[in-house]
Design an enzyme around this catalytic site. Structure first.
Site, PDB file in Angstrom:
ATOM      1  N   HIS A 104       0.810  -1.215   0.000  1.00 29.72           N
ATOM      2  CA  HIS A 104       0.000   0.000   0.000  1.00 29.72           C
ATOM      3  C   HIS A 104       0.846   1.269   0.000  1.00 29.72           C
ATOM      4  O   HIS A 104       0.367   2.319  -0.435  1.00 29.72           O
ATOM      5  CB  HIS A 104      -0.940   0.012   1.209  1.00 29.72           C
ATOM      6  CG  HIS A 104      -2.131  -0.880   1.041  1.00 29.72           C
ATOM      7  ND1 HIS A 104      -2.078  -2.235   1.282  1.00 29.72           N
ATOM      8  CD2 HIS A 104      -3.403  -0.619   0.646  1.00 29.72           C
ATOM      9  CE1 HIS A 104      -3.266  -2.762   1.043  1.00 29.72           C
ATOM     10  NE2 HIS A 104      -4.083  -1.805   0.650  1.00 29.72           N
ATOM     11  N   GLY A 105       2.050   1.210   0.493  1.00 29.13           N
ATOM     12  CA  GLY A 105       2.844   2.424   0.467  1.00 29.13           C
ATOM     13  C   GLY A 105       4.134   2.294   1.243  1.00 29.13           C
ATOM     14  O   GLY A 105       4.312   1.385   2.065  1.00 29.13           O
TER      15      GLY A 105
END
Length: 477
Positions: free
Chosen positions: A326-327
């Protein structure tokens, strides 16, 4: 170009008209138009990254053919790993290089070694995590001889770059989408009508629920140190509905838009906040990503076939990697780790596949137990979302600590902000509508569909303006 913008409201009907009335003669012309539309759609963010998308497409197309044609296992492995390493290399450079550089520098500084990281001043290409995973699954499936390589470059390009799913999924499989791409589509009125209903409901989720909740969630998270316990709980609940409305709303619009062109995409959400345990939640939330990691990471690692420690190891790996996908922030890794911890008791009791049946309620004790299980699962999910939303792990820990140590449950934030009570009523109505529609694709079809459609459109017009649209959260991933 955003799904909730005037530009898309103009773009979609034009492509729809050209697709069915001008380029409808053959499969090839249909696909060619969709590729042109997809490249234009993507270039509206930054045309320079269009070259990266085209390169990634050609890389996997070519290596897929070379893997299939490989005369020896050594040749097949060479092309397989070339595709894997180049794809992950691009993803690593654009998305994770600065994170690793800063983290390594901080580690050296913590032991007394002075280091200044060399950072890259680059913009994260929108959708890179999604279209990279499209290509990876395709190449992996060819290597393990689950599918044949696609020799038609136009067909394969459409599979990778199809605009409804290009920037935020769902993460498609070649086994599902490519067979549809390879045949001419015929217009189906009922399918198109269902698509329009799904688009409208997706806009309700995004514009009415997500964007409204975002205003209040941001205010609470940005000033969490001055908030009492009840306000902090409220902020977590607001964000839970913000991210659900935002991401599932995007998926609904993507699936509905694709139905207008006669192509079915993978279902990505299945009313996840009605889950009875965290395992069921992950079978209902971002289904295409969860199943991707299951098939291409969890099972190759041994899945649940090994001993207990292997099951635990694989579970933590898949959740932590999912968080990191996700990041580039420790908060996402912490979020993944927390979900793994939630999952662990189910794994130890071998009860992670207990709730596979449909949810039914009646006037008995089992129904009370079901409601309690749903509320408990939602509660722990909200706690995990705090780490997902917070800027740093320190902020997340202090936020959670504030909930339990402040001990002030007065209506501080409700009384200070306008329309707070109305928003809670709106969320309650939204939950009720979803609950009553939990066996359907979306709530607008069926009895009184025109009335429900009119009310949905009125709600969208009342709560949002297409001249002041907010981008979708998952565009940053």
């Amino acid at each position: 170009m955003f799904f909730n913008s005037i530009a898309f409201a103009i773009f979609l009907p034009i492509v729809f008209y050209l697709y069915w009335f001008v380029f409808n003669k053959t499969k090839s012309t249909q696909n060619a138009l969709l590729i042109i539309a997809s490249y234009y759609f993507y270039s509206c963010w930054d045309w320079r990254f269009l070259f990266l998308l085209v390169f990634s497409t050609f890389l996997d197309y070519y290596t897929g053919i070379q893997i299939e044609k490989g005369k020896s296992e050594r040749d097949r492995k060479f092309w397989f790993w070339l595709s894997i390493l180049v794809n992950l290399g691009f993803l690593g450079i654009f998305k994770y290089y600065n994170f690793f550089a800063v983290s390594f520098s901080e580690l050296l500084n913590s032991v007394g070694l002075q280091a200044s990281p060399i950072l890259l001043n680059v913009i994260l290409p929108v959708g890179i995590s999604f279209y990279t995973f499209h290509g990876l699954s395709y190449v992996i499936d060819i290597y393990y001889k689950r599918i044949k390589a696609e020799y038609n470059f136009v067909d394969y390009s459409l599979f990778v770059s199809y605009f409804p799913l290009l920037v935020a999924g769902p993460i498609e499989r070649a086994t599902h989408l490519l067979p549809q791409v390879k045949v001419k589509r015929e217009f189906n009125f009922e399918n198109a009508k269902e698509g329009i209903y799904q688009i409208i409901w997706g806009l309700v989720k995004k514009v009415v629920i997500a964007d409204t909740c975002a205003t209040y969630a941001n205010a609470i998270f940005d000033h969490y140190t001055s908030m009492n316990s009840f306000s902090l709980i409220l902020g977590a609940v607001y964000f839970a509905f913000q991210i659900y409305g935002d991401f599932s709303g995007y998926s609904d619009i993507a699936l509905g838009t694709s139905k207008l062109f006669g192509l079915d995409l993978l279902k990505n959400f299945n009313y996840p906040y009605f889950s009875r345990d965290i395992a069921e939640f992950w079978r209902r939330w971002h289904i295409s990503l969860s199943s991707w990691f299951r098939d291409y990471l969890y099972i190759p690692l041994g899945g649940s076939k090994g001993g207990l420690w292997m099951k635990i190891r694989n579970t933590f790996i898949i959740f932590v990697v999912s968080g990191f996908w996700h990041g580039a922030n420790w908060t996402y890794i912490a979020w993944g780790f927390i979900n793994a911890v939630y999952f662990l008791p189910l794994l130890l009791r071998n009860s992670n596949r207990n709730n596979m049946d449909a949810i039914e309620l009646s006037w008995n004790f089992n129904s009370v137990k079901t409601i309690v299980s749903i509320l408990f699962t939602f509660m722990i999910t909200c706690v995990a979302w705090i780490f997902f939303r917070a800027k740093t792990i320190t902020d997340a820990v202090l936020y959670v600590k504030g909930i339990f140590t402040n001990k002030d449950f007065g209506f501080q934030y409700l009384d200070n902000e306008r329309y707070n009570y109305e928003l809670l009523l709106l969320i309650g109505l939204f939950v009720l509508v979803e609950w009553n529609s939990r066996t359907k694709i979306e709530p607008l079809s069926g009895k009184k569909s025109m009335l429900k459609l009119a009310l949905a459109i009125m709600a969208i017009m009342a709560f949002g303006t297409f001249s002041d649209y907010k981008e979708f959260i998952y565009f940053q991933f």
